[in-house]
Scaffold this motif. Structure first.
Motif, mmCIF file in Angstrom:
data_model
loop_
_atom_site.group_PDB
_atom_site.id
_atom_site.type_symbol
_atom_site.label_atom_id
_atom_site.label_comp_id
_atom_site.label_asym_id
_atom_site.label_seq_id
_atom_site.Cartn_x
_atom_site.Cartn_y
_atom_site.Cartn_z
ATOM 1 N N ARG A 1 -14.449 10.996 1.284
ATOM 2 C CA ARG A 1 -13.783 9.760 0.881
ATOM 3 C C ARG A 1 -14.468 9.231 -0.365
ATOM 4 N NH1 ARG A 1 -14.503 4.581 0.690
ATOM 5 N NH2 ARG A 1 -12.840 3.103 1.158
ATOM 6 N N LEU A 2 -13.696 9.020 -1.420
ATOM 7 C CA LEU A 2 -14.250 8.544 -2.681
ATOM 8 C C LEU A 2 -13.453 7.352 -3.175
ATOM 9 C CD1 LEU A 2 -14.513 12.030 -4.403
ATOM 10 C CD2 LEU A 2 -16.399 10.756 -3.400
ATOM 11 N N GLU A 3 -14.143 6.390 -3.775
ATOM 12 C CA GLU A 3 -13.480 5.240 -4.400
ATOM 13 C C GLU A 3 -13.256 5.565 -5.875
ATOM 14 O OE1 GLU A 3 -12.578 2.156 -3.298
ATOM 15 O OE2 GLU A 3 -13.460 2.150 -1.299
ATOM 16 N N PHE B 1 -9.009 10.688 -0.444
ATOM 17 C CA PHE B 1 -9.490 11.510 0.661
ATOM 18 C C PHE B 1 -9.310 12.949 0.209
ATOM 19 C CE2 PHE B 1 -8.918 7.644 3.093
ATOM 20 C CZ PHE B 1 -9.968 7.699 3.987
ATOM 21 N N ARG C 1 -7.151 -1.390 -5.298
ATOM 22 C CA ARG C 1 -8.034 -0.472 -4.569
ATOM 23 C C ARG C 1 -7.426 0.919 -4.606
ATOM 24 N NH1 ARG C 1 -8.308 -1.259 1.284
ATOM 25 N NH2 ARG C 1 -9.468 0.600 1.658
ATOM 26 N N THR D 1 -17.280 2.077 3.557
ATOM 27 C CA THR D 1 -16.992 2.195 2.128
ATOM 28 C C THR D 1 -17.228 3.584 1.558
ATOM 29 O OG1 THR D 1 -19.201 1.407 1.606
ATOM 30 C CG2 THR D 1 -17.439 -0.231 1.683
ATOM 31 N N ALA D 2 -18.077 4.395 2.118
ATOM 32 C CA ALA D 2 -18.279 5.748 1.595
ATOM 33 C C ALA D 2 -18.754 6.645 2.723
ATOM 34 C CB ALA D 2 -19.313 5.745 0.466
ATOM 35 N N GLU E 1 -8.382 3.002 7.446
ATOM 36 C CA GLU E 1 -8.548 2.461 6.090
ATOM 37 C C GLU E 1 -7.511 1.369 5.821
ATOM 38 O OE1 GLU E 1 -10.446 2.321 2.407
ATOM 39 O OE2 GLU E 1 -10.874 3.949 3.802
ATOM 40 N N VAL F 1 -8.363 4.856 -3.333
ATOM 41 C CA VAL F 1 -9.252 5.682 -2.520
ATOM 42 C C VAL F 1 -8.713 7.106 -2.504
ATOM 43 C CG1 VAL F 1 -10.195 6.018 -0.189
ATOM 44 C CG2 VAL F 1 -9.852 3.700 -1.065
ATOM 45 N N THR G 1 -3.124 -1.323 -2.744
ATOM 46 C CA THR G 1 -3.967 -0.219 -2.278
ATOM 47 C C THR G 1 -3.210 1.089 -2.389
ATOM 48 O OG1 THR G 1 -5.118 -1.644 -0.704
ATOM 49 C CG2 THR G 1 -5.215 0.721 -0.287
ATOM 50 N N SER H 1 0.847 -1.201 0.000
ATOM 51 C CA SER H 1 0.000 0.000 0.000
ATOM 52 C C SER H 1 0.878 1.245 0.000
ATOM 53 C CB SER H 1 -0.924 0.005 1.218
ATOM 54 O OG SER H 1 -0.182 0.066 2.408
ATOM 55 N N ILE I 1 -3.884 5.202 -1.568
ATOM 56 C CA ILE I 1 -4.731 6.236 -0.998
ATOM 57 C C ILE I 1 -4.123 7.568 -1.406
ATOM 58 C CG2 ILE I 1 -5.573 7.312 1.122
ATOM 59 C CD1 ILE I 1 -5.492 4.506 2.405
#
Length: 162
Positions: free
Chosen positions: A74-76, A117, A113, A155-156, A148, A115, A57, A6, A59
């Motif tokens: 927070r968005l995927e 922020f 993954r 998740t959202a 996270e 994500v 992952t 990550s 971020i």
């Protein structure tokens, strides 16, 4: 999951007030959890494709223009809201983060993954510091990111300004 699989990447420009919040979050995170790979990135977002290469992952922390300084969103990467995000009037980047994500998707270079922020700010003038609510939100973002990375986050979510 917080090992080499990550990465946390803080985006921003340290000379433009609240735009530096991603850099501040990466710095705070490195100080608090040295085992987390946290990078400060002041260049073009298109470089992200290389920075998250080989990770499961990623971020990304970036400033958002908004009306509620310090609000954390927070968005995927799969969300249309993120894919459709265009550069704000405060942005100095050629490509918006959403465009970089779509480019990485087309090149099959997205991490498993991804994500974002986003921290809302309002002070983006050259030569200004982080505003107090955005500085406080940076501390909160570190907590959210650590959760996270520990798979404890929902998740959202949207977090009100501190």
């Amino acid at each position: 999951m917080s090992g080499a699989k990550s990465v946390v990447i803080g985006l921003g420009n340290r000379l433009r007030g609240d735009d530096a919040v991603g850099l501040e979050v990466a710095r705070l995170l490195r100080n608090r959890a040295p085992s987390v790979r946290a990078l400060e990135h002041e260049r073009e977002p298109s470089d992200l494709i290389e920075l998250w290469a080989g990770t499961d992952t990623a971020i990304v922390v970036d400033a958002l223009e908004g009306t509620e300084p310090g609000r954390i969103r927070r968005l995927e990467a799969g969300l249309a809201e993120l894919r459709d995000r265009r550069p704000s009037s405060a942005s100095t980047h050629a490509l918006a983060l959403g465009e970089v994500i779509e480019l990485a998707r087309a090149l099959d270079r997205l991490p498993h993954r991804l994500v974002l922020f986003g921290i809302e700010g309002t002070r983006f003038e050259t030569g200004t510091d982080l505003s107090p609510p955005v500085r406080q939100a940076a501390e909160k973002a570190v907590e959210l990111i650590l959760a996270e990375l520990g798979d404890d986050a929902p998740t959202a979510t949207t977090h009100p300004a501190a």
